[in-house]
Design a protein around this motif. Structure first.
Motif, short mmCIF file in Angstrom:
data_model
loop_
_atom_site.label_atom_id
_atom_site.label_comp_id
_atom_site.label_asym_id
_atom_site.label_seq_id
_atom_site.Cartn_x
_atom_site.Cartn_y
_atom_site.Cartn_z
N TRP A 403 7.72 -3.54 14.62
CA TRP A 403 8.77 -2.75 13.97
C TRP A 403 8.86 -2.63 12.35
O TRP A 403 9.39 -1.95 11.74
CB TRP A 403 9.94 -3.45 14.16
N PHE A 404 7.70 -3.30 11.75
CA PHE A 404 7.34 -3.26 10.61
C PHE A 404 5.49 -3.15 10.21
O PHE A 404 4.89 -3.64 11.27
CB PHE A 404 7.48 -4.64 9.79
N ASP A 405 5.18 -2.50 9.15
CA ASP A 405 3.89 -2.37 8.81
C ASP A 405 3.36 -2.99 7.74
O ASP A 405 4.31 -3.12 6.57
CB ASP A 405 3.83 -0.76 8.72
N SER A 406 2.29 -3.47 7.86
CA SER A 406 1.92 -4.16 6.62
C SER A 406 1.29 -3.17 5.61
O SER A 406 0.86 -2.03 6.14
CB SER A 406 0.48 -5.22 7.09
N THR A 407 1.42 -3.39 4.52
CA THR A 407 1.33 -2.31 3.27
C THR A 407 0.23 -3.02 2.38
O THR A 407 -0.30 -4.23 2.55
CB THR A 407 2.54 -1.90 2.60
N ASP A 408 -0.18 -2.17 1.50
CA ASP A 408 -1.34 -2.58 0.56
C ASP A 408 -0.67 -3.11 -0.58
O ASP A 408 -1.02 -3.44 -1.67
CB ASP A 408 -2.29 -1.52 0.21
N GLU A 409 0.57 -3.14 -0.71
CA GLU A 409 1.50 -3.34 -1.79
C GLU A 409 1.43 -5.11 -1.94
O GLU A 409 1.83 -5.71 -1.10
CB GLU A 409 2.96 -2.89 -1.84
N VAL A 410 1.38 -5.65 -3.17
CA VAL A 410 1.61 -6.89 -3.38
C VAL A 410 2.40 -6.92 -4.66
O VAL A 410 2.18 -6.37 -5.64
CB VAL A 410 0.27 -7.67 -3.65
N THR A 411 3.46 -7.82 -4.35
CA THR A 411 4.65 -7.81 -5.65
C THR A 411 4.42 -9.07 -6.10
O THR A 411 4.46 -10.08 -5.41
CB THR A 411 5.97 -7.44 -5.05
N PRO A 412 4.53 -9.30 -7.49
CA PRO A 412 4.68 -10.63 -7.98
C PRO A 412 6.06 -11.32 -7.91
O PRO A 412 7.20 -10.59 -7.88
CB PRO A 412 4.35 -10.49 -9.52
#
Length: 461
Positions: A403-412
């Motif tokens: 139900w969720f996709d891994s993204t390329d976003e990395v948040t601090p």
């Protein structure tokens, strides 16, 4: 009281009559912590009585839920992990668990979802933040429970409907490191979270760092809110009565306008001074205070318009915006009525997913009071999860959340970087298909066998 410059505001969260209180209680709370070196031959042990001072630590150490022999053996097992992140590296006894998983704990925040409805309907941009921040404060009443929830199995889910017109779905998207993702939605807001807890075991206490990203979108004006919560400390894990404190700063930022709320969770001082207290301000984009907020996270929150010095405006008075609901008396796990609803099938949708937390045999056995069965079932599920991992690696497969996709976003975050998972919308499609179908067979949800597994019968392969 003279107004503070921008740098001072950023350090202290604004001026006004709360600033000196926050400073005083911070020092007060720090002073009460007493390290009981050599207590019962346990070097470095810290025992803290939230209702007392520094002289009763040895007496407090004899209290709590553990028998003396259990404390001894558990300390021998755990002391080697002091200073470590023990989020998933230690097998814990079910005696310290509650019959709920971390995914259900995520859903528990939705109890007061009406506050986000009010935030969405509110015309005043600053009162909008008052309602939204009160929503995030409300969950701390449930977080004071000292029982540990079960870690979800990889692929485990939790669904919730029949509350506030919303639909909630959460999924365990990673096992190492343990990560969960959640999505909630109704006509007024969407709520999205990626959560990866980080811990530091300190012997008789544990620091919990909420490495995560929480975003709320208010639908009417497409306002996006971002939350940074304070860390939490669980005191007296083995020796003494276990209790929870979350001293520090909560910041809720309107990413659309730049307005924000900065709230201070006061640390517990001697004899409980300052415990539960929350104070702070709503600021505009120029960091000028507009509304003061005050209350206790286990009781209620109120607000009042203020001047540029943070002082209440003449002719105004405090307005209560949230109060905790009545809770059952003498509940074994300190559950609220809503927590019981979360564990029940009253909030389950039609055609419940077989991966749902309610269906876990270890969780249900603990709910029924059978600790022996709960422990054996917990071990069985954990071993099956290890078998799945070995099988997956042997086949060269990767686990893919549903139900969720891994993204390329990395948040601090203040406690480390976070890989962000995004809701892919497939659950909404699934739920709409089920709800609109006339052919869905009525099934007793209790008869569904828990099945979060990627593979079928491993023994037959």
């Amino acid at each position: 009281m003279a107004p503070m410059d921008k740098d001072t505001k950023q350090q202290n969260g604004g001026g006004g009559f709360f600033a000196s209180i926050a400073s005083t209680l911070t020092n007060f709370g720090t002073a009460m912590h007493k390290s009981v070196n050599g207590l019962l031959v346990y070097e470095g042990l810290e025992v803290i009585n939230p209702e007392g001072g520094t002289e009763d630590a040895e007496e407090e150490a004899q209290r709590g839920r553990w028998k003396q022999e259990d404390r001894d053996s558990y300390w021998k097992m755990m002391h080697k992990y002091i200073g470590s992140d023990v989020t998933s590296m230690v097998t814990l006894p079910v005696i310290i668990f509650e019959p709920m998983t971390m995914l259900q704990k995520m859903a528990e925040l939705m109890e007061y979802s009406y506050l986000l409805d009010q935030a969405d309907k509110c015309e005043d941009p600053y009162m909008r933040l008052v309602y939204a921040s009160s929503f995030f404060i409300s969950v701390y009443y449930a977080l004071q429970r000292t029982w540990k929830p079960f870690n979800p199995i990889l692929g485990e889910t939790y669904e919730m409907v029949n509350h506030g017109g919303l639909t909630f779905i959460a999924e365990q998207v990673s096992h190492h490191p343990p990560m969960s993702a959640g999505h909630a939605e109704n006509g007024h807001f969407t709520y999205d979270i990626t959560s990866k807890l980080k811990t530091k075991f300190l012997g008789n206490s544990i620091d919990i760092y909420p490495v995560g990203r929480t975003r709320v979108t208010l639908k009417r004006d497409s306002v996006v809110l971002d939350l940074v919560p304070p860390p939490t400390k669980v005191n007296n894990l083995i020796f003494g009565r276990t209790w929870v404190d979350s001293p520090g700063e909560m910041v809720l930022t309107n990413l659309t306008t730049g307005d924000k709320v900065v709230l201070y969770f006061q640390p517990c001082g001697w004899f409980g001074a300052g415990r539960y207290e929350v104070d702070g301000y709503v600021y505009d984009a120029n960091e000028d205070p507009k509304i003061l907020m005050t209350g206790k996270w286990n009781e209620s929150m109120s607000c009042q318009p203020c001047d540029s010095e943070g002082e209440p405006l003449p002719g105004t008075e405090l307005k209560e915006v949230w109060r905790v609901a009545d809770a059952p008396k003498h509940d074994k796990f300190q559950y609220t009525y809503f927590a019981h609803k979360i564990n029940s099938f009253d909030t389950a949708p039609k055609k419940l997913l077989a991966s749902d937390s309610r269906l876990r045999s270890d969780r249900y056995a603990l709910e029924m009071g059978d600790l022996s069965k709960s422990g054996s079932e917990k071990s069985r599920l954990e071993e099956r999860q290890r078998e799945e991992k070995r099988n997956r690696e042997a086949k060269g497969h990767q686990f893919t959340p549903r139900w969720f996709d891994s993204t390329d976003e990395v948040t601090p975050t203040p406690w480390g970087d976070l890989e962000v998972y995004s809701y892919n919308g497939k659950y909404s499609e699934h739920r709409a298909s089920v709800d609109n179908s006339d052919c869905v067979e009525e099934v007793d949800a209790k008869s569904i066998k828990f099945n979060p597994w990627q593979y079928g019968n491993l023994a037959a392969e």
